[in-house]
Motif scaffolding. Structure first.
Motif, PDB file in Angstrom:
ATOM      1  N   ARG A  24       0.820  -1.210   0.000  1.00  8.84           N
ATOM      2  CA  ARG A  24       0.000   0.000   0.000  1.00  8.84           C
ATOM      3  C   ARG A  24       0.853   1.260   0.000  1.00  8.84           C
ATOM      4  N   ALA A  25       2.088   1.153   0.480  1.00  7.70           N
ATOM      5  CA  ALA A  25       2.992   2.305   0.465  1.00  7.70           C
ATOM      6  C   ALA A  25       4.415   1.820   0.701  1.00  7.70           C
ATOM      7  N   THR A  26       5.369   2.574   0.164  1.00  9.71           N
ATOM      8  CA  THR A  26       6.795   2.285   0.345  1.00  9.71           C
ATOM      9  C   THR A  26       7.453   3.504   0.973  1.00  9.71           C
ATOM     10  N   PHE A  27       8.218   3.282   2.029  1.00  5.33           N
ATOM     11  CA  PHE A  27       8.839   4.387   2.767  1.00  5.33           C
ATOM     12  C   PHE A  27      10.351   4.217   2.798  1.00  5.33           C
ATOM     13  N   THR A  28      11.045   5.323   2.622  1.00  2.41           N
ATOM     14  CA  THR A  28      12.513   5.333   2.658  1.00  2.41           C
ATOM     15  C   THR A  28      12.983   6.239   3.793  1.00  2.41           C
ATOM     16  N   LEU A  29      13.947   5.765   4.576  1.00  3.38           N
ATOM     17  CA  LEU A  29      14.494   6.576   5.661  1.00  3.38           C
ATOM     18  C   LEU A  29      15.608   7.463   5.120  1.00  3.38           C
ATOM     19  N   GLN A  30      15.475   8.734   5.374  1.00  2.00           N
ATOM     20  CA  GLN A  30      16.410   9.717   4.832  1.00  2.00           C
ATOM     21  C   GLN A  30      17.736   9.685   5.570  1.00  2.00           C
ATOM     22  N   GLY A  31      18.850   9.638   4.798  1.00  2.00           N
ATOM     23  CA  GLY A  31      20.181   9.709   5.373  1.00  2.00           C
ATOM     24  C   GLY A  31      20.575   8.501   6.199  1.00  2.00           C
ATOM     25  N   VAL A  32      19.950   7.361   5.959  1.00  2.00           N
ATOM     26  CA  VAL A  32      20.195   6.154   6.744  1.00  2.00           C
ATOM     27  C   VAL A  32      20.877   5.103   5.885  1.00  2.00           C
ATOM     28  N   THR A  33      21.842   4.392   6.473  1.00  2.00           N
ATOM     29  CA  THR A  33      22.488   3.266   5.809  1.00  2.00           C
ATOM     30  C   THR A  33      21.942   1.965   6.388  1.00  2.00           C
ATOM     31  N   ALA A  34      21.486   1.091   5.517  1.00  2.00           N
ATOM     32  CA  ALA A  34      20.989  -0.211   5.961  1.00  2.00           C
ATOM     33  C   ALA A  34      22.107  -1.232   5.794  1.00  2.00           C
ATOM     34  N   ARG A  35      22.907  -1.399   6.823  1.00  2.00           N
ATOM     35  CA  ARG A  35      24.037  -2.324   6.759  1.00  2.00           C
ATOM     36  C   ARG A  35      23.552  -3.769   6.800  1.00  2.00           C
ATOM     37  N   ASP A  36      22.721  -4.091   7.791  1.00  2.00           N
ATOM     38  CA  ASP A  36      22.163  -5.444   7.910  1.00  2.00           C
ATOM     39  C   ASP A  36      20.905  -5.385   8.771  1.00  2.00           C
ATOM     40  N   TRP A  37      19.824  -4.882   8.169  1.00  2.00           N
ATOM     41  CA  TRP A  37      18.552  -4.806   8.874  1.00  2.00           C
ATOM     42  C   TRP A  37      18.044  -6.221   9.125  1.00  2.00           C
ATOM     43  N   GLU A  38      17.713  -6.514  10.367  1.00  5.44           N
ATOM     44  CA  GLU A  38      17.299  -7.884  10.693  1.00  5.44           C
ATOM     45  C   GLU A  38      15.964  -7.984  11.423  1.00  5.44           C
ATOM     46  N   GLY A  39      15.464  -6.898  11.947  1.00  3.77           N
ATOM     47  CA  GLY A  39      14.205  -6.993  12.684  1.00  3.77           C
ATOM     48  C   GLY A  39      13.581  -5.632  12.874  1.00  3.77           C
ATOM     49  N   MET A  40      12.281  -5.630  13.196  1.00  2.00           N
ATOM     50  CA  MET A  40      11.586  -4.381  13.458  1.00  2.00           C
ATOM     51  C   MET A  40      10.536  -4.600  14.543  1.00  2.00           C
ATOM     52  N   ALA A  41      10.054  -3.495  15.076  1.00  2.78           N
ATOM     53  CA  ALA A  41       9.023  -3.536  16.101  1.00  2.78           C
ATOM     54  C   ALA A  41       8.148  -2.304  15.957  1.00  2.78           C
ATOM     55  N   ALA A  42       6.935  -2.398  16.471  1.00  2.00           N
ATOM     56  CA  ALA A  42       6.014  -1.262  16.505  1.00  2.00           C
ATOM     57  C   ALA A  42       5.579  -1.036  17.944  1.00  2.00           C
TER      58      ALA A  42
END
Length: 333
Positions: A72-90
């Motif tokens: 439904r939507a795609t979001f990009t984090l500004q000025g961030v490097t994704a070295r090894d994203w492995e998990g998320m939480a809300a």
């Protein structure tokens, strides 16, 4: 029918979850850009919206999915490097109620190759439309050296962040209560984790949390205090787990194109163990006079004893007599 096996003092429930691989998925991720779904979270504010992101090498991007598995939507984090994203939480900020999303750049396949790791905090978008978002970066190091990790979770009542390492002797680490952006925050070990943990999540009410491995999921009351191990569907590479918004089931996903997300209901035994316990009502402190009045009222209701009005009159007379005696005694000194 629910089958229960006891393994090393922990109940292993094989009921709704055990047959999940034979049941249809909750949804299938249809966006072919999502080929290494590694984290999963349920939106705190948007009904039937689920967030995910890719593993390393995909850039600082996350996706909002609908219940049909479509983006439904795609979001990009500004000025961030994704070295090894492995998990998320809300979560929600306990002070303000602001809905938050957390992304863990915590993978380290060499168990100490990176001098520090990072977690990014983002205000959840209010509108589901492609956008570039700002993020707050928190840097961390473990108190006992580097570790590989894939699980992050945030306590819904306290807002405290936890990281779960992915190792043969894994552990749960707690972040400081107050996170700092001007220096590296130290993660302190607070308990063990299952072998090769791939994700973790807190229940919406904070009563428990779950840790996912490649083969099953374990529900805990607190670090080291297991409630049960819940069977999971067979997946190509089990990577993610989250609670449903009502806390009655788990969502689990896998890497790969067109990867499925399954809904695994929590057995009744687990829900019963994590249900809020009644709070005992403390005894009411009463003065002797109030207790006497209450007791005489009870006697009146039962039709026995001295009527309360008579007791009150007697007390009044006694008080007056005491006053007169005291006055006379002082005058005759």
């Amino acid at each position: 029918m629910l089958a229960v096996t006891v393994l090393a003092g922990t109940a292993v429930f094989a009921g709704p979850g055990a047959s999940a691989d034979r049941d249809p998925p909750f949804f299938i991720i249809k966006d072919r850009r999502i080929n290494e779904s590694s984290g999963l979270a349920v939106s705190p504010t948007h009904k039937d919206v689920y967030y995910t992101h890719n593993d390393s090498g995909a850039g600082p991007v996350f996706y909002a999915l609908g219940p049909d598995g479509r983006t439904r939507a795609t979001f990009t984090l500004q000025g961030v490097t994704a070295r090894d994203w492995e998990g998320m939480a809300a979560s929600r900020d306990p002070q303000t109620g602001q809905a938050l999303l957390w992304f863990g750049d915590i993978g380290d396949n060499f168990d100490g190759a990176w001098p520090d790791i990072s977690v990014y905090k983002v205000n959840e978008p209010t509108v589901l439309r492609d956008a570039v978002l700002s993020a707050v970066r928190y840097r961390f190091r473990y108190e006992d050296g580097g570790h590989n990790a894939e699980g992050i979770m945030v306590h819904p009542r306290t807002g405290r962040l936890y990281i779960v390492t992915k190792q043969f002797a894994g552990a749960i680490y707690a972040a400081p209560k107050r996170l700092r952006t001007d220096r590296i925050n130290v993660l302190r070990k607070i308990g063990p984790a299952p072998i090769m943990a791939t994700d973790a999540a807190y229940a919406p009410d904070g009563s428990s949390f779950v840790i996912r491995t490649y083969f099953s999921a374990t529900v805990y009351r607190a670090p080291g205090d297991q409630i049960a191990r819940v069977s999971m569907p067979q997946l190509q590479q089990a990577e993610s787990i989250a609670y449903t918004a009502d806390g009655k089931a788990l969502l689990t996903g896998s890497e790969g194109v067109n990867s499925p997300v399954y809904r695994v209901p929590l057995p009744a035994e687990v829900l019963r163990e994590t249900a809020p316990k009644p709070t005992p009502t403390p005894p009411v402190s009463r003065s002797a006079g109030a207790a006497l009045v209450a007791d005489t009222r009870a006697d009146d209701a039962a039709g026995t004893g001295v009527p309360s009005l008579a007791v009150a009159a007697w007390l009044a007379v006694a008080a007056a007599a005491t006053g007169i005696i005291t006055f006379v005694a002082r005058r005759t000194r």
